[in-house]
Design an enzyme around this catalytic site. Structure first.
Site, PDB file in Angstrom:
ATOM      1  N   GLY A   1       3.056  -2.280  -0.202  1.00 17.15           N
ATOM      2  CA  GLY A   1       2.903  -3.157   0.959  1.00 17.15           C
ATOM      3  C   GLY A   1       2.864  -4.638   0.596  1.00 17.15           C
ATOM      4  CG  HIS A   2       2.293  -7.371   3.826  1.00 16.53           C
ATOM      5  ND1 HIS A   2       2.232  -8.135   4.954  1.00 16.53           N
ATOM      6  CD2 HIS A   2       1.419  -6.356   4.028  1.00 16.53           C
ATOM      7  CE1 HIS A   2       1.362  -7.614   5.776  1.00 16.53           C
ATOM      8  NE2 HIS A   2       0.861  -6.543   5.255  1.00 16.53           N
TER       9      HIS A   2
END
Lengths: 317, 317, 317
Positions: C229-230
């Site tokens: 994920g970011h």
């Protein structure tokens, strides 16, 4: 091909006998006098004693089991030594300097790249932005959807269908580890074989073998986003549903069903006609003809009963 | 278009009435006198009795329910017969022999391939190595990242964003099975519809419908590596987090949230404003407005309580 | 660059002080007098009080904490206002109008697209149908397999290997929500950094940061179909096995192992040398040097004992 002395130097190992030309690495059992091999798994002691390898990397402890016709390279960590040397035998991948052989009755869409020495047989239909590596063999009436990637040396049987974005033959996830905790890549020299009438789903990934082949047998169907580890062997007419993951060297029989998001732990066998329900996690070998589920895995009928028992327990407590 | 006699011959079935030109397969309910249909699900008996299909494949047992205006093709396994015939109606995919219609205000990067008869409307922005099939409709201001694949006949609504490597419209995972355990592919003739303002994450896969459409409604956002099975319908403004998997024919309401690695078993409904926590496994229909979790699924609040009960049990035993 | 008045108008907000040129959004801590920032997380109150931002979007409740040198933009939902404005700062992605700088010793296969201002250093080997965005920096001896996509501004360290179909830098899955239940996209302005000797598996996806960087540190190896994920940060020499998923802002130490299909819930830390067994689900921060498993997560040794206790319970009940 490279001199044993060159390889030994690259691995920081020495040997005492005659130098010779080494073709490549091979497992103890398959090695010829032109191969180098290594011994790092005690279960393979019989293979060590009977190996025909021209040279074998071994720890001092097992030195005495090396056949007299093999050169000995002593290493504290033969697996790590092999990892370092595996890179030297790696070819440049997806080479396109030499032509491929494409049958006249093949549909080749725009932006397809096919590597040196590959063969595509009649009736195959290859869609845009597909990349096929070198020395790949694509059989008859194969359908390859856009943006598929097939790595070098793969063999795709007649009537296979590969959905968009699938990756056939990516490097297996294998590393040797240094004392400092670094991971040294083991370059994979094997390939992937899809037998006839196999279908691979969109964006699924199938790793190729370290040595030998990852094999998907006749008529097996694999759904989207499935991971098949290196050296797996999947029997004929099996069904692998979306997002399932098979760790390396899993061996499935024929007509096995793996449900959605199910998984195996690798280095195990699943018997013919076994079914693993969705989310089932297989961590050791199981016999065929039964339906399993849960994680830890049990018979699916037990899993259902156990859930009912738990529900009663939760009600009472 | 092909003669019923040709189709019947291909399926090794016979019929007694007049021959006619068949446009394609269709479900019993949607079929017209120019369609062929099949009956294999007893829940659809009413559809059989009232079907307008020109011809219906049916087992001898249900022959008497076929309307008099329909030709009867008797088969021991109508679903399998349909699978064999579905291939005959399949078109060559990703055909590029005819031009597409691209608005002047579209950004087309290098190496983009767009199939015959497709339309791209103004303001859309298509990046390198994207492959778009035939008869696709891309709306206004759509953003398509590199290496996306959109299969034939898809409809992409205005203001959609599709991240790199996503696959829209891959074949659904559907097979009929022979007595010998072989899997006969059911060719999918439906499509995928993304309504406006839908976003699809990187390397996610959305299968198209057998007949009809897989539909993602307005404003729904889908994360990376998500699998959406054929014939799913996802309501407006839903959120599907990474690595979730929806089996075929799942029907989600509006503003449904599916957490990471959650899943559905297919052929079920999830009500509006339901939330499934990460890893939740939905195996039957559930009502909206609640938060669920666990596998087997329960209310998330129950799942948390049950885990606490188990923790106490483990301490005492 | 755009006027604050233009931005305020786009967000339907007003302000009272002097207009000025805004470079972009930035978090409170990193913002300069040429940046606009926002306050929506009460844990960042100290950052609000000491921010150097030229303008800050804030609720009336916290207005009094804004430093006197910052313009105040009042919003009922600063996060939502920021989402609307984030789009205005977004550049056209994968721009190719300006040249890239490719070292002479680079192998560039057919159908490779490289964006404006990107740099590829010597010894790198880029295979067919790869798409590299603008302002990307590819170090020395990097190997990029076919059909990989690297988004704008990524930095790929020396000796990295990226397997086919991997996506580096896709938009993070972040939205603000309106009262009506719509999801307003937060445009991501950060990037992905892979340090040296990182390997990324086939069809894995790594989202870029909202601001700043998603970072994979030196020597870490990631298998196939993994989701990162970011704003995640993964320490050096970690191992992430196939189909694992890391939610946004997970922070892993060095030599962490995440087993197959394991996952994290995001915004948590995993200590150095921790191992998460296959399928382990990490929902809060855990210390290093231990082996964990199960979901809910526990020590793996406990998980095994607990399973044995459950097995006895099922036998007796």
């Amino acid at each position: 091909m490279m001199k044993l002395s060159f390889l030994a130097h690259a691995m920081h190992l020495s040997f005492e006998g005659d130098d010779f030309d080494v073709i490549s690495f091979a497992p103890l059992k398959e090695a010829t006098p032109s191969h180098i091999s290594f011994f790092s798994d005690k279960k393979l002691l019989e293979d060590l004693k009977t190996s025909k390898a021209g040279a074998i990397i071994v720890t001092p402890e097992f030195q005495s089991f090396v056949p007299s016709h093999s050169q000995i390279l002593l290493s504290e960590n033969p697996y790590l030594s092999m990892a370092y040397a595996s890179k030297l035998f790696a070819h440049k991948p997806f080479e396109t300097s030499m032509p491929a052989t494409i049958s006249q009755e093949v549909h080749l869409a725009p932006n397809v790249v096919i590597g040196s020495g590959s063969i595509v047989e009649e009736g195959s239909y290859i869609m845009p932005n597909v990349t096929i590596g070198a020395n790949v063999r694509i059989g008859k009436n194969v359908t390859i959807y856009p943006n598929v990637v097939i790595y070098d040396n793969a063999i795709i049987g007649d009537d296979c269908i590969i959905q968009a974005g699938a990756i056939i033959g990516s490097d297996g996830f294998g590393y040797a580890h240094t004392k400092m905790g670094e991971h040294i890549k083991i370059y994979h020299h094997g390939n992937v074989i899809l037998e006839e009438e196999v279908e691979i789903g969109a964006n699924s990934t199938i790793d190729r073998a370290v040595f030998g082949s990852t094999i998907i047998k006749k008529g097996t169907k694999i759904d989207n986003l499935v991971q098949i580890g290196h050296n797996c062997e999947i029997g004929a007419y099996s069904i692998i549903v979306a997002q399932a993951g098979l760790a390396g060297s899993s061996k499935l029989g024929r007509n096995v069903v793996m449900g959605g998001q199910s998984a195996t732990a690798g280095h195990l066998e699943i018997g013919d006609f076994a079914t693993i329900a969705a989310r089932g996690g297989v961590s050791k070998s199981i016999e065929g003809g039964k339906v399993y589920g849960g994680f830890p895995l049990t018979l699916q009928s037990e899993w259902l009963k156990n859930n009912a028992k738990l529900a009663r327990f939760f009600k009472k407590n």
